[in-house]
Every structure is written in C-alpha cells, then in structure tokens.
Design an enzyme around this catalytic site. Structure first.
Site, PDB file in Angstrom:
ATOM      1  N   ASP A   1     -12.136 -41.864 -48.960  1.00 44.43           N
ATOM      2  CA  ASP A   1     -12.739 -42.249 -50.229  1.00 44.43           C
ATOM      3  C   ASP A   1     -13.533 -41.026 -50.689  1.00 44.43           C
ATOM      4  OD1 ASP A   1     -14.045 -43.765 -52.295  1.00 44.43           O
ATOM      5  OD2 ASP A   1     -15.790 -43.827 -50.977  1.00 44.43           O
TER       6      ASP A   1
ATOM      7  N   THR B   1      -9.882 -42.716 -54.797  1.00 46.08           N
ATOM      8  CA  THR B   1     -11.188 -42.989 -55.395  1.00 46.08           C
ATOM      9  C   THR B   1     -11.066 -43.842 -56.656  1.00 46.08           C
ATOM     10  OG1 THR B   1     -13.154 -41.952 -56.375  1.00 46.08           O
ATOM     11  CG2 THR B   1     -11.098 -40.764 -56.653  1.00 46.08           C
TER      12      THR B   1
END
Length: 683
Positions: A378, A528
């Site tokens: 992430d 993301t």
C-alpha cells in the site's frame, strides 16, 4: 472518486439481504468469541493433560523392568506389574485421548496423518503390553507408551500456543463506527440517539472533528472529510451539498447536515467487514509438513509391522516372537522426534521474529511465506510516512523562502489540517519561529486568512485563485500537480508571493526494502486508493514498475486475486481499513504496526517498528524456518526408516536384532538431535 464510491455501493449491495448493523456485528462478534474461546480451551486442555501425564510417567519409569535393568537396580515387588498396568492405562486413555479422538476424525475423512500415526503406535504398545501383563511372554512397552504420549502432548501444546492469536479484525472494524448520532427532528430539535435506530431519510448533524455515523448525502454545510482510513486517499476531500458522506470517515472543520441513505448491513464499512469475513473464511489451512510425513509413516508402519509378523510366522518363529517384532516395528515407526520436529522450530522462529519486531499472528501463513514471489505494498502510510512534507517552494517575488514559509506557517500553525502540519514541520526543520497572528479565520474548503506581523496573509488552494481571477504560472503548477503534489498559494497584501508544494513523504527504508526483495527474487507492486499522479511519482522514486492507483477497498482484494492468477504467491503490506480485505485475501498479510487496529487484526504478521525493511526479513526467516523443518523431519523420520529393518530382524542371522530397549535409546537420541537442530536456527 465520488462517482466510484457510489458505483461500489451499488455493485456490492445488489445481492445482500438487509439486516441491522448491531445485529450483524453482534452475531459476528459472538462467532468470533466462541472460536477464540474454543482455541484457548484446547491449549489449556493439552497443557493440563501434559502435566498430569508426565507426573504419572515418573512412577511408570521407576516400575518398568526395562528401565530397572538399564539402571542396574532391582525394585521389583509383588503385583508391581498390575500397578504399572493401571498407571499406564490411565496415561493411555487420559493423555492419549486427543490422539485417539483425532485419529478417528482423520480416518473418517480418509486422510490419516499425525494423529493416526500416534494412535497406532500407542494402541499397539498398550494392547501388546496388556497381553504381557496377563500371560504372554515378552517385554512390556508401558514406559515407551507413556513417554511417547508425553512428548506428543508437549509438541501439540507448543504448536497450538504459537498458532494462537485468532483475529479480532471484525470487532475492530465495527469499533470504527460511532455508536451515537445527533438526530435532528422536523422541528429542528437535536437528540442524541443510538445509530442502530436511524432510518433512511433521517437527518443527522455531524460536528467538526466527529466521525460520520452513517452513509448519507450532505444537505447543508461544507467541510474537508478525511477518508484516508477507508479509501486510502491521503488528502482530505472537500465535500459540499449533494456530495456523499461515508460512515466512519472523519469530518474536518465544518458542521454538516447529512440525510441518512444507507444503514447497517448496507453501509460501505459493513461491505468492507463482509469482504474481510469472506476472505478469512476462505483461507485454507495448508496441511503442514509433519502431517504429510506422518501420513506416509503410518502406511510404512502398518505395512512393515504386518509384513514382519507374517514373515516371522512363515519362517517358523513362535507367535510371541513374531508379535514382539511386529510391535517393536510399529512403535519405532512412530518417531518421538516427529512430534517435536516442527513445533520446536516454530517456537524458536517465533522467538527470533519477536526480537526483530515481527509479531506472527498466523503461523500457518508465516510458514508458507517461503513460497512468496510477489509483495504488494500500500502507498500511504506504508511506503510513505502518511504525513505531508514540503517538497518545493517557488517564489514569485522579492521574498526569501524563509520569509514566505514564516508567513504561511504562522497561519497554518492555527489549523489541524494535514497540509498545515506539513508546512509547520518544515518551519521546525529550518528552525524558524512561528509568529502569533493578530487575526485568523478559516475559509472553508479554500484555505486560511489572517494578519501576521501587520501583513494580510492568505494561504489558499488553486480553486480560490481561479474564483478570484488571480493569475499564476500554470506550467509550474501543472508540473507539480502531475507529480501528485498538493500545491498551496501564498498571497501577501493581495499580491501572489509564491507557491508551496507538498506531498506524502517516502520512507527512507522503503527503497532498501525493495532492493532487498529484488535480490531474493521477489517482485514488488504498489496498490493505492490515492490519485494516479501521486502514486506514479512515488513509484518512480522507488523504482516500482507496476503501480495500481485509485483502487477502492473491494478492488484491492480483486487486484490481489489478479496477481495470484499469474501463478504468484502474494504478500500484501498495508496499514489502513481499506487494506483489510486485501490483507485477508493475500497468502501473507503484513500490517504496519502504526496502522489501524483493523489492518493489524486482519494481518498474519505485524511489523512493530513499522519499517518496510522488515518485509524481506519475514521472507528470509520463513525460508530458514522451512529449511530447518525439512532437516528436522528427515532427522526424525530418517532414524526410524533406517531402524525399521533392524527392528524387523533383517540381520537376525548375523546376530543383530534391535531390542525394544535399544530402539527406545535411538528414539531419545533422535529427539535430542532434533531439539539441538531447531536451536541452531538462531545462528
């Protein structure tokens, strides 16, 4: 982004039955607690059985004629064999119960494993020894039986303790939702009510700084809303009348009136909860190595034992001799060391990982991490610090960078906005002092205005400049915006003096982590919820070739599936609620220790130091653990495989016959070697 949220809701809700949020969460929590309690009860049960069995094994050893001949003592007394029989019967049924029950379960499923192998050895030893007590000639195996049960109980207890740490992810997700809301009735009166009583169409007031209690539409007000925990978008989103508000997100500086649209089971956060629940339920428990070894040893023991018995009878040996050979073969086929081969390595690797700041919550997935070929990171809060920092200052006038920063920073020091914190931090880094403004006001959704040192100062967004028709260098702004940076403009006495660009700061250790992963043959991806420019900019800085941006939580777990379909075993590293479904779906979920409780509870491994450099360490440690396990299993089973022919009497004509006593000594020796080898993992 808004449009996508809406689509996400529609897509997820079509097939769901509606159920109240409270009902939904309490049933989940109940399920979770019952499984958690059951696991803890099982650990206590093994521990209790182990201690009681070992206490009774001491008199069994002292009463055993074989042990007495070892020690060269004679403690025989009338009826001692019956006391030995009674004590051994207790250990067999009480200590051996989990294995006998486990064997029945395994045989019902037609997959013999560790439990069946142990049950075979202890049952054969017990039945044969009982016949010895009641008249058959030969040597009993009671002490073998008792020590085998003790060691297997110890192994299973160690193993279960290290697998413990059942997930509380769902409870943590439910906790994110406020339990109360300020409901406004038709007359405009406000009353605090439980969220569970709200109905679609109700109006609720959300004060500055509060969590939004439900999914709804904004009827009045304008504010910046922090959705980072839910969507991964690092910059708070400006929302106004007609926009959608997501339950669980945090309201910024403005008060909002929200019309309730979705409640309970239908809310965005409930969908995330469902995704986590589904992914956790679908994770299959890999049959561990020692279980597979045990399955084959069970067949070997059965075939070798029965074969030995029949061959000796065929060769004309007495029934008692053929039986003794069969029992010796079957008992030797079940290695004491096999019960400890994996648990000891597990215990040592758990200790090592804890020292390195890696908390292992799911042993099974950690042990399988040696297969990992791709790590998905992430961005916000994992590869980056999740906090803004100043990257560029472009001047438009005769002011210096320091003067511009001081004026902007003195205003920003009055705000709690993440961008404000980034500018204030830059002042601290440069040892610049903050001047207290004589006047200060927040221009909701546009910026700040105040009087600093007698000057009128505004720190505003590009939108404000366009509204007021203030011209600025578009190419400079565009260049920074294309890198995913957030740009604010500083106006002093109605004259544009410069622009300050900020972005989420990349962690120093992230680059090293990615280089290390490349060295050990693992690919890196970035995933993301943030915008594409910001994601590509970070990807370029870190040298990540595959970047997926603007991905919503339910899409994150889809992306993990997509990478898995390439035939890669995937680890996911994240820190937010939005990462929870992907963490649960991946082969190994790794949570950053500073992340949200939900991400931490969904993960298999937690990085206490929040350092991406620990990701390659997890994979290295798992590979070393796997190597040690394989070595231990060969040691454990190898001894037995080598001694089975000797126990069967293959060299009987040469005068070599493995007696039960010597067999037992070899067993103990292999257990010691396995224990030492497990400890060598530390080196």
């Amino acid at each position: 982004m808004k449009h996508q949220h809406h689509e996400h809701h529609e897509h997820l809700h079509k097939n769901h039955q509606h159920k109240s949020h409270d009902d939904h969460s309490s049933s989940k929590n109940h399920d979770h607690h019952s499984s958690h309690g059951h696991h803890a009860h099982m650990i206590d049960d093994f521990k209790k059985r182990f201690y009681i069995s070992i206490a009774i094994t001491i008199p069994i050893l002292l009463l055993s004629h074989m042990i007495q001949s070892f020690l060269n003592v004679d403690w025989k007394f009338p009826f001692d064999i019956y006391i030995l029989f009674l004590l051994s019967t207790f250990v067999f049924f009480y200590g051996g119960y989990p294995f006998l029950k486990g064997a029945i379960d395994e045989l019902k499923q037609k997959i013999p494993g560790m439990m069946t192998l142990i049950a075979l050895a202890i049952t054969v030893a017990y039945v044969y020894s009982t016949f010895i007590v009641f008249g058959l000639s030969g040597m009993d195996f009671f002490w073998e039986l008792a020590t085998l049960i003790d060691i297997m109980l110890l192994g299973h207890w160690i193993e279960m303790k290290s697998i413990m740490g059942a997930s509380n992810a769902l409870e943590e997700l439910v906790k994110l939702m406020p339990t109360e809301a300020h409901r406004i009735d038709e007359k405009g009166n406000m009353k605090d009510v439980p969220v569970s009583v709200l109905k679609p169409g109700d109006h609720v007031l959300v004060k500055p700084g509060e969590k939004i209690p439900v999914d709804g539409e904004i009827l009045e007000g304008k504010s910046s809303i922090n959705e980072a925990m839910l969507t991964g978008e690092s910059v708070p989103v400006i929302k106004q009348v007609g926009d959608e508000a997501i339950g669980g997100s945090i309201n910024g500086e403005g008060a909002l009136m929200v019309a309730v649209k979705k409640i309970g089971h239908e809310t965005y956060l409930s969908q995330v909860i469902n995704l986590v629940k589904e992914a956790q339920a679908s994770k299959s428990r890999t049959q561990d190595l020692s279980n597979r070894a045990a399955k084959w040893l069970f067949y070997v023991a059965l075939i070798a034992g029965v074969g030995t018995f029949l061959v000796w009878l065929f060769l004309g040996a007495s029934l008692s001799f053929a039986l003794e050979r069969m029992v010796t073969v079957m008992v030797i086929s079940c290695p004491h060391a096999l019960g400890l081969a994996a648990p000891l390595v597990v215990a040592v690797s758990t200790a090592i990982s804890a020292k390195k700041g890696l908390l292992i919550r799911n042993r099974v997935h950690f042990e399988d991490a040696w297969k990992i070929k791709a790590v998905v990171f992430d961005k916000t809060g994992t590869l980056t610090k999740g906090e803004f920092g100043v990257t560029d200052i472009l001047l438009n006038s005769n002011l210096t960078e320091e003067e511009l920063l001081k004026l902007a920073g003195s205003l920003e020091a009055q705000s709690e906005h993440p961008i404000a914190k980034g500018i204030v931090k830059e002042l601290e880094n440069r040892n610049l002092s903050i001047i207290k403004p004589d006047k200060f006001e927040s221009l909701t959704g546009k910026g700040l205005h105040g009087i600093v040192n007698g000057k009128e100062v505004k720190v505003v967004s590009p939108g404000y400049l366009r509204e007021e028709n203030i011209s600025f260098k578009q190419e400079n702004f565009q260049r920074l915006a294309d890198q995913g940076k957030t740009v604010v403009f500083v106006i002093v006495n109605n004259e544009l003096k410069g622009m300050i660009a900020l972005s989420d700061m990349v962690r120093e250790s992230a680059k090293e982590a990615l280089q290390q992963l490349k060295k050990v043959g693992v690919q890196s991806f970035m995933l993301t919820g943030d915008n594409k420019q910001a994601a590509d900019y970070v990807g370029k800085q870190l040298g990540i070739s595959e970047v997926y941006a603007e991905v919503l939580p339910h899409q994150k777990s889809d992306k993990i599936e997509e990478i898995k379909r390439r035939g890669l075993s995937v680890a996911m590293t994240g820190d937010g609620v939005n990462d929870a479904p992907a963490l649960a779906k991946s082969d190994l979920g790794i949570a950053i220790g500073t992340g949200t409780d939900v991400a931490i509870e969904t993960a298999d491994v937690i990085l206490v130091k929040s350092d991406p450099k620990d990701v390659p360490i997890i994979i290295e440690l798992s590979r070393a653990t796997y190597r040690k396990m394989v070595q231990n299993l060969w040691w454990a089973a190898g001894y037995n495989i080598a001694t089975i022919p000797l126990a069967a009497g293959i060299l009987y004509k040469q005068g070599i016959l493995l007696s039960p006593a010597i067999g037992a000594v070899l067993m103990s020796l292999s257990t010691v070697i396995v224990a030492i080898n497990a400890k060598l993992l530390k080196i």
